[in-house]
Design a protein around this motif. Structure first.
Motif, PDB file in Angstrom:
ATOM      1  N   GLN A 108       3.313   9.763 -10.007  1.00  0.00           N
ATOM      2  CA  GLN A 108       2.583   9.919 -11.266  1.00  0.00           C
ATOM      3  C   GLN A 108       1.893  11.285 -11.344  1.00  0.00           C
ATOM      4  O   GLN A 108       1.954  11.969 -12.382  1.00  0.00           O
ATOM      5  CB  GLN A 108       1.548   8.803 -11.409  1.00  0.00           C
ATOM      6  CG  GLN A 108       2.122   7.451 -11.794  1.00  0.00           C
ATOM      7  CD  GLN A 108       1.050   6.413 -12.016  1.00  0.00           C
ATOM      8  OE1 GLN A 108       0.095   6.329 -11.243  1.00  0.00           O
ATOM      9  NE2 GLN A 108       1.193   5.623 -13.056  1.00  0.00           N
ATOM     10  N   VAL A 109       1.224  11.675 -10.252  1.00  0.00           N
ATOM     11  CA  VAL A 109       0.541  12.975 -10.238  1.00  0.00           C
ATOM     12  C   VAL A 109       1.549  14.111 -10.388  1.00  0.00           C
ATOM     13  O   VAL A 109       1.319  15.080 -11.151  1.00  0.00           O
ATOM     14  CB  VAL A 109      -0.275  13.136  -8.942  1.00  0.00           C
ATOM     15  CG1 VAL A 109      -0.820  14.563  -8.825  1.00  0.00           C
ATOM     16  CG2 VAL A 109      -1.417  12.132  -8.908  1.00  0.00           C
ATOM     17  N   SER A 110       2.676  14.016  -9.702  1.00  0.00           N
ATOM     18  CA  SER A 110       3.704  15.058  -9.800  1.00  0.00           C
ATOM     19  C   SER A 110       4.249  15.137 -11.224  1.00  0.00           C
ATOM     20  O   SER A 110       4.459  16.241 -11.759  1.00  0.00           O
ATOM     21  CB  SER A 110       4.838  14.762  -8.823  1.00  0.00           C
ATOM     22  OG  SER A 110       4.356  14.729  -7.490  1.00  0.00           O
ATOM     23  N   ASN A 142       0.826  -1.213   0.000  1.00  0.00           N
ATOM     24  CA  ASN A 142       0.000   0.000   0.000  1.00  0.00           C
ATOM     25  C   ASN A 142       0.858   1.260   0.000  1.00  0.00           C
ATOM     26  O   ASN A 142       0.537   2.247  -0.683  1.00  0.00           O
ATOM     27  CB  ASN A 142      -0.923  -0.001   1.222  1.00  0.00           C
ATOM     28  CG  ASN A 142      -1.989  -1.070   1.140  1.00  0.00           C
ATOM     29  OD1 ASN A 142      -2.361  -1.491   0.042  1.00  0.00           O
ATOM     30  ND2 ASN A 142      -2.478  -1.521   2.278  1.00  0.00           N
ATOM     31  N   ARG A 181       3.912   1.549  -1.195  1.00  0.00           N
ATOM     32  CA  ARG A 181       4.518   1.693  -2.517  1.00  0.00           C
ATOM     33  C   ARG A 181       3.518   2.207  -3.538  1.00  0.00           C
ATOM     34  O   ARG A 181       3.852   3.045  -4.383  1.00  0.00           O
ATOM     35  CB  ARG A 181       5.077   0.348  -2.974  1.00  0.00           C
ATOM     36  CG  ARG A 181       6.286  -0.120  -2.174  1.00  0.00           C
ATOM     37  CD  ARG A 181       6.786  -1.452  -2.676  1.00  0.00           C
ATOM     38  NE  ARG A 181       7.935  -1.923  -1.892  1.00  0.00           N
ATOM     39  CZ  ARG A 181       8.564  -3.058  -2.117  1.00  0.00           C
ATOM     40  NH1 ARG A 181       8.162  -3.854  -3.102  1.00  0.00           N
ATOM     41  NH2 ARG A 181       9.588  -3.401  -1.364  1.00  0.00           N
ATOM     42  N   VAL A 182       2.271   1.724  -3.474  1.00  0.00           N
ATOM     43  CA  VAL A 182       1.228   2.210  -4.390  1.00  0.00           C
ATOM     44  C   VAL A 182       0.957   3.684  -4.151  1.00  0.00           C
ATOM     45  O   VAL A 182       0.780   4.475  -5.098  1.00  0.00           O
ATOM     46  CB  VAL A 182      -0.057   1.376  -4.215  1.00  0.00           C
ATOM     47  CG1 VAL A 182      -1.215   2.008  -4.978  1.00  0.00           C
ATOM     48  CG2 VAL A 182       0.162  -0.051  -4.698  1.00  0.00           C
ATOM     49  N   PHE A 183       0.930   4.090  -2.868  1.00  0.00           N
ATOM     50  CA  PHE A 183       0.678   5.495  -2.544  1.00  0.00           C
ATOM     51  C   PHE A 183       1.769   6.393  -3.124  1.00  0.00           C
ATOM     52  O   PHE A 183       1.478   7.405  -3.786  1.00  0.00           O
ATOM     53  CB  PHE A 183       0.606   5.653  -1.023  1.00  0.00           C
ATOM     54  CG  PHE A 183       0.546   7.078  -0.564  1.00  0.00           C
ATOM     55  CD1 PHE A 183      -0.623   7.816  -0.684  1.00  0.00           C
ATOM     56  CD2 PHE A 183       1.676   7.697  -0.034  1.00  0.00           C
ATOM     57  CE1 PHE A 183      -0.658   9.145  -0.269  1.00  0.00           C
ATOM     58  CE2 PHE A 183       1.635   9.009   0.379  1.00  0.00           C
ATOM     59  CZ  PHE A 183       0.466   9.743   0.266  1.00  0.00           C
ATOM     60  N   TRP A 184       3.043   6.031  -2.878  1.00  0.00           N
ATOM     61  CA  TRP A 184       4.127   6.874  -3.386  1.00  0.00           C
ATOM     62  C   TRP A 184       4.196   6.830  -4.907  1.00  0.00           C
ATOM     63  O   TRP A 184       4.551   7.830  -5.536  1.00  0.00           O
ATOM     64  CB  TRP A 184       5.449   6.427  -2.784  1.00  0.00           C
ATOM     65  CG  TRP A 184       5.610   6.859  -1.363  1.00  0.00           C
ATOM     66  CD1 TRP A 184       5.599   6.090  -0.246  1.00  0.00           C
ATOM     67  CD2 TRP A 184       5.767   8.211  -0.904  1.00  0.00           C
ATOM     68  NE1 TRP A 184       5.752   6.852   0.893  1.00  0.00           N
ATOM     69  CE2 TRP A 184       5.866   8.166   0.515  1.00  0.00           C
ATOM     70  CE3 TRP A 184       5.851   9.458  -1.550  1.00  0.00           C
ATOM     71  CZ2 TRP A 184       6.030   9.311   1.285  1.00  0.00           C
ATOM     72  CZ3 TRP A 184       6.014  10.594  -0.776  1.00  0.00           C
ATOM     73  CH2 TRP A 184       6.100  10.513   0.622  1.00  0.00           C
ATOM     74  N   TRP A 185       3.849   5.700  -5.512  1.00  0.00           N
ATOM     75  CA  TRP A 185       3.825   5.642  -6.984  1.00  0.00           C
ATOM     76  C   TRP A 185       2.744   6.569  -7.538  1.00  0.00           C
ATOM     77  O   TRP A 185       2.948   7.221  -8.563  1.00  0.00           O
ATOM     78  CB  TRP A 185       3.592   4.206  -7.431  1.00  0.00           C
ATOM     79  CG  TRP A 185       3.483   4.052  -8.920  1.00  0.00           C
ATOM     80  CD1 TRP A 185       2.394   3.690  -9.645  1.00  0.00           C
ATOM     81  CD2 TRP A 185       4.525   4.278  -9.885  1.00  0.00           C
ATOM     82  NE1 TRP A 185       2.677   3.671 -10.978  1.00  0.00           N
ATOM     83  CE2 TRP A 185       3.989   4.026 -11.164  1.00  0.00           C
ATOM     84  CE3 TRP A 185       5.870   4.668  -9.773  1.00  0.00           C
ATOM     85  CZ2 TRP A 185       4.735   4.144 -12.327  1.00  0.00           C
ATOM     86  CZ3 TRP A 185       6.610   4.790 -10.942  1.00  0.00           C
ATOM     87  CH2 TRP A 185       6.051   4.539 -12.190  1.00  0.00           C
ATOM     88  N   SER A 186       1.596   6.657  -6.844  1.00  0.00           N
ATOM     89  CA  SER A 186       0.537   7.589  -7.271  1.00  0.00           C
ATOM     90  C   SER A 186       0.997   9.033  -7.145  1.00  0.00           C
ATOM     91  O   SER A 186       0.728   9.867  -8.035  1.00  0.00           O
ATOM     92  CB  SER A 186      -0.730   7.352  -6.437  1.00  0.00           C
ATOM     93  OG  SER A 186      -1.187   6.034  -6.570  1.00  0.00           O
ATOM     94  N   ILE A 187       1.702   9.345  -6.049  1.00  0.00           N
ATOM     95  CA  ILE A 187       2.222  10.697  -5.872  1.00  0.00           C
ATOM     96  C   ILE A 187       3.209  11.047  -6.992  1.00  0.00           C
ATOM     97  O   ILE A 187       3.181  12.152  -7.557  1.00  0.00           O
ATOM     98  CB  ILE A 187       2.908  10.830  -4.497  1.00  0.00           C
ATOM     99  CG1 ILE A 187       1.879  10.672  -3.368  1.00  0.00           C
ATOM    100  CG2 ILE A 187       3.628  12.161  -4.383  1.00  0.00           C
ATOM    101  CD1 ILE A 187       0.826  11.766  -3.356  1.00  0.00           C
TER     102      ILE A 187
END
Length: 214
Positions: free
Chosen positions: A189-191, A179, A181-187
């Motif tokens: 991607q958004v950045s 979870n 890793r998924v959260f930081w990967w989303s951040i």
């Protein structure tokens, strides 16, 4: 050598499993047993050879046997030994986790044998203890023997609960790590999308200014 894996789940409810399988000349059958630590495992087996004359399996000839190898969760060899065509093997788990039990025939007698059928019965924990032998050895009464069985069952249940607790902790750690890793990967991607959007806007603005469109 060809490898085939079977999975046998052991618990405090079903702690014994009996099955049979066929094995070819170059095959090696492997079974996965999930065991708590300090748990005794007993395997009883019997090898039969296919007889074309009667089109059925019969007891094997003298000299043909089975090689048994057991590895613990750290891939360390717990047991590696060649046995006769019928017998039993015993080992005790020193660490909790998946233990791999592999069986294959010895190669010296295969010139005379066809396909083999192996009957295998695996007992775990208190199911692997011969309480009649314990009673005769320790001279226990029926009541004392029953108490001994109950104590062994309680001990096995405790080991199983501890093992399940360790598995739960590992699963929770894996879930939390995934979870995160998924959260930081989303951040990330958004950045990246925001940076690319700003760069495109500045590029288009400079392009329109250069073309004197604005």
């Amino acid at each position: 050598m060809a490898w085939t894996f079977f999975t046998v789940f052991c618990s405090t409810i079903v702690a014994a499993s009996a099955l049979y399988f066929h094995i070819g000349e170059t095959e090696r059958k492997c079974f996965i047993e999930e065991l708590p630590d300090e748990t005794m495992v007993v395997g009883n087996y019997k090898v039969e050879m296919f007889d074309k004359n009667i089109n059925d399996f019969v007891p094997t000839m003298h000299g043909l046997g089975m090689h048994v190898e057991v590895r613990d969760p750290d891939d360390k060899v717990v047991l590696s030994r060649t046995y006769a065509a019928e017998g039993r093997f015993t080992f005790t788990s020193h660490s909790a986790g998946e233990h791999i039990i592999c069986l294959n025939s010895n190669s010296t007698a295969w010139l005379y044998a066809g396909q083999l059928r192996v009957h295998l019965d695996i007992s775990v924990g208190e199911h692997a203890v011969d309480y009649q032998q314990v009673q005769a050895k320790d001279k226990l009464s029926e009541l004392q023997l029953r108490i001994r069985q109950l104590l062994d069952q309680v001990e096995q249940i405790t080991k199983e609960q501890n093992y399940q607790r360790v598995r739960e902790e590992r699963f929770r750690y894996t879930s939390e790590s995934t979870n995160q890793r998924v959260f930081w990967w989303s951040i990330i991607q958004v950045s990246a999308l925001v940076v690319i959007g700003m760069w495109q806007s500045l590029h288009m603005k400079s392009f329109f200014i250069a073309k004197k469109l604005v």
